[in-house]
Design a protein around this motif. Structure first.
Motif, PDB file in Angstrom:
ATOM      1  N   SER A   1     -18.980   7.049 -11.397  1.00  0.00           N
ATOM      2  CA  SER A   1     -18.307   8.394 -10.987  1.00  0.00           C
ATOM      3  C   SER A   1     -16.895   8.225 -12.110  1.00  0.00           C
ATOM      4  O   SER A   1     -16.394   8.073 -13.018  1.00  0.00           O
ATOM      5  N   PRO A   2     -16.936  10.166 -12.196  1.00  0.00           N
ATOM      6  CA  PRO A   2     -15.804  10.116 -13.400  1.00  0.00           C
ATOM      7  C   PRO A   2     -14.660   9.919 -13.131  1.00  0.00           C
ATOM      8  O   PRO A   2     -13.420  10.001 -13.692  1.00  0.00           O
ATOM      9  N   ALA A   3     -13.877   9.604 -12.140  1.00  0.00           N
ATOM     10  CA  ALA A   3     -12.960   9.245 -10.918  1.00  0.00           C
ATOM     11  C   ALA A   3     -12.721   8.478 -10.220  1.00  0.00           C
ATOM     12  O   ALA A   3     -14.213   7.842  -9.208  1.00  0.00           O
ATOM     13  N   PRO A   4     -12.186   7.146 -10.131  1.00  0.00           N
ATOM     14  CA  PRO A   4     -10.318   7.433 -10.901  1.00  0.00           C
ATOM     15  C   PRO A   4     -11.344   7.120 -12.552  1.00  0.00           C
ATOM     16  O   PRO A   4     -12.229   6.368 -13.232  1.00  0.00           O
ATOM     17  N   GLY A   5     -10.610   7.866 -13.149  1.00  0.00           N
ATOM     18  CA  GLY A   5     -11.037   8.052 -15.188  1.00  0.00           C
ATOM     19  C   GLY A   5      -9.947   7.934 -15.963  1.00  0.00           C
ATOM     20  O   GLY A   5      -8.528   6.699 -15.034  1.00  0.00           O
ATOM     21  N   GLY A   6      -9.565   7.776 -16.911  1.00  0.00           N
ATOM     22  CA  GLY A   6      -8.386   7.389 -17.544  1.00  0.00           C
ATOM     23  C   GLY A   6      -6.995   7.773 -17.149  1.00  0.00           C
ATOM     24  O   GLY A   6      -6.173   7.298 -17.535  1.00  0.00           O
ATOM     25  N   GLY A   7      -6.718   8.846 -16.627  1.00  0.00           N
ATOM     26  CA  GLY A   7      -5.788   9.652 -16.024  1.00  0.00           C
ATOM     27  C   GLY A   7      -5.059   8.197 -14.724  1.00  0.00           C
ATOM     28  O   GLY A   7      -3.893   8.032 -15.164  1.00  0.00           O
ATOM     29  N   SER A   8      -5.724   7.803 -14.173  1.00  0.00           N
ATOM     30  CA  SER A   8      -5.425   7.084 -12.977  1.00  0.00           C
ATOM     31  C   SER A   8      -5.334   5.460 -13.690  1.00  0.00           C
ATOM     32  O   SER A   8      -4.290   5.005 -12.803  1.00  0.00           O
ATOM     33  N   VAL A   9      -5.437   5.560 -14.549  1.00  0.00           N
ATOM     34  CA  VAL A   9      -5.906   4.349 -14.752  1.00  0.00           C
ATOM     35  C   VAL A   9      -4.026   3.762 -16.374  1.00  0.00           C
ATOM     36  O   VAL A   9      -3.574   3.252 -15.722  1.00  0.00           O
ATOM     37  N   ALA A  10      -3.884   5.010 -16.749  1.00  0.00           N
ATOM     38  CA  ALA A  10      -2.611   5.697 -17.105  1.00  0.00           C
ATOM     39  C   ALA A  10      -1.724   5.292 -15.941  1.00  0.00           C
ATOM     40  O   ALA A  10      -0.796   4.760 -16.497  1.00  0.00           O
ATOM     41  N   ALA A  11      -1.497   5.633 -15.130  1.00  0.00           N
ATOM     42  CA  ALA A  11      -0.112   6.090 -14.093  1.00  0.00           C
ATOM     43  C   ALA A  11      -0.590   4.723 -13.686  1.00  0.00           C
ATOM     44  O   ALA A  11       0.870   3.834 -13.225  1.00  0.00           O
ATOM     45  N   LEU A  12      -1.207   3.371 -13.159  1.00  0.00           N
ATOM     46  CA  LEU A  12      -1.652   1.977 -12.718  1.00  0.00           C
ATOM     47  C   LEU A  12      -0.754   1.288 -13.999  1.00  0.00           C
ATOM     48  O   LEU A  12       0.216   0.217 -13.643  1.00  0.00           O
ATOM     49  N   CYS A  13      -1.388   1.979 -15.369  1.00  0.00           N
ATOM     50  CA  CYS A  13      -0.618   0.959 -16.399  1.00  0.00           C
ATOM     51  C   CYS A  13       1.192   1.712 -16.527  1.00  0.00           C
ATOM     52  O   CYS A  13       1.634   0.253 -16.905  1.00  0.00           O
ATOM     53  N   ALA A  14       1.292   1.748 -16.327  1.00  0.00           N
ATOM     54  CA  ALA A  14       3.072   2.837 -16.902  1.00  0.00           C
ATOM     55  C   ALA A  14       3.563   2.023 -15.395  1.00  0.00           C
ATOM     56  O   ALA A  14       4.434   1.404 -15.094  1.00  0.00           O
ATOM     57  N   SER A  15       3.643   1.990 -14.046  1.00  0.00           N
ATOM     58  CA  SER A  15       3.704   1.277 -12.820  1.00  0.00           C
ATOM     59  C   SER A  15       3.893  -0.285 -12.899  1.00  0.00           C
ATOM     60  O   SER A  15       4.932  -0.749 -13.278  1.00  0.00           O
ATOM     61  N   LEU A  16       2.347  -0.415 -13.827  1.00  0.00           N
ATOM     62  CA  LEU A  16       3.317  -2.434 -13.899  1.00  0.00           C
ATOM     63  C   LEU A  16       3.871  -2.792 -15.072  1.00  0.00           C
ATOM     64  O   LEU A  16       4.560  -3.219 -15.135  1.00  0.00           O
ATOM     65  N   GLY A  17       3.872  -1.554 -15.756  1.00  0.00           N
ATOM     66  CA  GLY A  17       5.049  -1.761 -17.175  1.00  0.00           C
ATOM     67  C   GLY A  17       6.362  -1.541 -16.773  1.00  0.00           C
ATOM     68  O   GLY A  17       6.922  -2.646 -16.820  1.00  0.00           O
ATOM     69  N   ALA A  18       6.572  -0.935 -15.794  1.00  0.00           N
ATOM     70  CA  ALA A  18       8.168  -0.639 -14.744  1.00  0.00           C
ATOM     71  C   ALA A  18       8.502  -1.769 -14.106  1.00  0.00           C
ATOM     72  O   ALA A  18       9.283  -2.533 -13.992  1.00  0.00           O
ATOM     73  N   ALA A  19       6.689  -3.076 -13.437  1.00  0.00           N
ATOM     74  CA  ALA A  19       7.229  -3.860 -12.633  1.00  0.00           C
ATOM     75  C   ALA A  19       7.603  -4.467 -13.201  1.00  0.00           C
ATOM     76  O   ALA A  19       8.561  -5.754 -12.930  1.00  0.00           O
ATOM     77  N   LEU A  20       7.124  -4.921 -14.511  1.00  0.00           N
ATOM     78  CA  LEU A  20       7.307  -6.222 -15.217  1.00  0.00           C
ATOM     79  C   LEU A  20       8.716  -5.967 -15.700  1.00  0.00           C
ATOM     80  O   LEU A  20       9.667  -7.167 -16.087  1.00  0.00           O
ATOM     81  N   GLY A  21       8.986  -4.609 -16.133  1.00  0.00           N
ATOM     82  CA  GLY A  21      10.656  -5.192 -16.412  1.00  0.00           C
ATOM     83  C   GLY A  21      11.824  -4.941 -15.661  1.00  0.00           C
ATOM     84  O   GLY A  21      12.666  -6.027 -15.102  1.00  0.00           O
ATOM     85  N   ALA A  22      11.409  -4.619 -13.771  1.00  0.00           N
ATOM     86  CA  ALA A  22      11.991  -4.596 -13.033  1.00  0.00           C
ATOM     87  C   ALA A  22      11.669  -6.283 -12.631  1.00  0.00           C
ATOM     88  O   ALA A  22      13.192  -7.379 -12.287  1.00  0.00           O
TER      89      ALA A  22
END
Length: 442
Positions: A252-273
């Motif tokens: 399936s084409p979704a979830p794709g790079g956009g969803s994974v990018a959002a997940l990475c961003a959320s995890l990056g913020a989470a590690l900072g917190a």
């Protein structure tokens, strides 16, 4: 059936509820031949907005009331059905039943109720909008109670009601000995109350469950509507890690790079917190508590906000695919399809662009965290920065590929300027933060 309200709980609007009320009211009246009145947002005249107005006279008075031209039912026969009475169907927001307990007389409790409820007294309105109230005495508990209905908690929140009753009770030298929620309440009403007392008492609480505990006890959780509902379409965010990875790796084409990018961003913020949380409250870093109180909340808030875009990106793709499948047999259908495709593609650009924007708002906070956070978490903040780098690149690539289908050149140019700005900020900021971390001694 006395009353049946329709309430927009999830994935529904007030207009949807009004239509439901009208449909059910008409069907009930036609099939059972009983009088039906519409109230709340579904009311067809202002005087029928309030349920209490329609109920005035109750069952015993309905036989005469229904003969009045002003009180003809909205649906069904205009005559009294002895075996049924009447039914009121409507659409409204959440109603919160809230009681405040006092060691007082019934009369004192009722005096306070008259002060705060919107209706007030005959000659004087009360102080609080969208609030109904009455005072009574609970003999079995040997105390009085101000019993209230909050008709719109966004207009008058729980904490405002509670504080106003406390103020009146203090003037009468009466002790407030607790409060009580009856029935279901929306989670947001508790969070609003928690945020008020967090600010008032200068507390540091960001976790949702801890906020709920601040204004209630664990036994209240089943009464919070958001805790009782589950999404029927199982959004990506609610998947297990294992299932999400399997979905990404499928055909399936979704979830794709956009969803994974959002997940990475959320995890990056989470590690900072996380680095902030592992610095705050520790004796060896006690001098940093005030600074951590400022740094942790924006990281936590961005973590929560970015999570939403994991699903938003997939939904944007699905919306565009649905637009592509629209029929175009007629000129009107062709025009509608083009508009749908255009709007869907613009949204498909805006979603990753917003992810990049939210990341850009994190860099200054992360820089401070890199300077002062627990050095033992050095690798965590480094990982977080690299995840935010990857997320920004992911957002950049998704914006750029979708811009190929945007025909509005000025809009396209603005989008490109924004994503390039966020990318450049990422390159400069991540490099600076990683250098700060590398230069700190363990």
């Amino acid at each position: 059936m006395d009353v049946c309200p329709f309430i927009p709980v999830r994935n529904a609007t007030m207009d949807d509820c009004i239509k439901c009320a009208e449909t059910v009211g008409q069907k009930l009246a036609e099939e059972l031949q009983v009088p039906v009145y519409l109230y709340g947002e579904a009311a067809r005249t202002p005087k029928r907005k309030l349920l209490s107005t329609i109920r005035a006279g109750e069952y015993e008075g309905l036989a005469d009331k229904i003969k009045d031209p002003d009180w003809q039912p909205d649906f069904g026969p205009a005559n009294f059905v002895k075996s049924w009475g009447g039914t009121v169907i409507g659409a409204r927001k959440y109603l919160i039943a809230f009681n405040v307990n006092l060691l007082s007389t019934k009369e004192q409790a009722h005096r306070i109720a008259l002060n705060v409820r919107e209706q007030g007294r005959k000659d004087q309105p009360g102080r609080l909008k969208k609030v109904q109230g009455i005072g009574w005495y609970l003999k079995e508990y040997n105390m009085a109670q101000v019993s209230l209905n909050l008709l719109d908690y966004e207009v008058t929140p729980l904490h405002v009601v509670f504080e106003e009753i406390k103020k009146d009770a203090k003037e009468l030298k009466l002790p407030v000995v607790g409060s009580q929620i009856v029935g279901l309440v929306p989670l947001q009403s508790f969070l609003m109350t928690a945020d008020f007392y967090i600010q008032k008492e200068e507390l540091f609480i960001i976790d949702v469950d801890q906020k709920i505990n601040l204004v209630s006890v664990e036994s209240f959780l089943p009464y919070l509507i958001s805790y009782m509902l589950s999404d029927s379409n199982t959004p990506l965010l609610d998947m297990t890690v294992n299932s999400f990875i399997d979905n990404v790796g499928s055909r399936s084409p979704a979830p794709g790079g956009g969803s994974v990018a959002a997940l990475c961003a959320s995890l990056g913020a989470a590690l900072g917190a996380m680095v902030g949380q592992l610095t705050y409250g520790k004796r060896q870093f006690a001098e940093l508590d005030d600074k951590m109180r400022k740094l942790i909340p924006p990281l936590h808030e961005k973590m929560l906000e970015l999570k939403k875009f994991i699903d938003a990106d997939s939904k944007a793709f699905e919306t565009y695919m649905a637009a592509l499948k629209m029929t175009n047999a007629t000129e009107e259908e062709k025009a509608q399809k083009e508009i749908a495709k255009k709007n869907a593609m613009i949204n498909a650009v805006k979603v990753p662009l917003t992810v990049a924007q939210l990341i850009s708002e994190l860099w200054s906070t992360l820089e401070e965290m890199a300077k002062y956070g627990n050095i033992n978490c050095k690798s965590d903040i480094q990982t977080g920065v690299r995840l935010l780098e990857a997320a920004t690149w992911g957002a950049y690539y998704n914006v750029m590929i979708n811009l190929n289908s945007v025909k509005d050149e000025p809009l396209k140019s603005n989008f490109m300027d924004d994503i390039n700005k966020f990318k450049q900020l990422m390159v400069a900021s991540s490099s600076k933060i990683l250098q700060i971390i590398d230069e700190r001694e363990s």
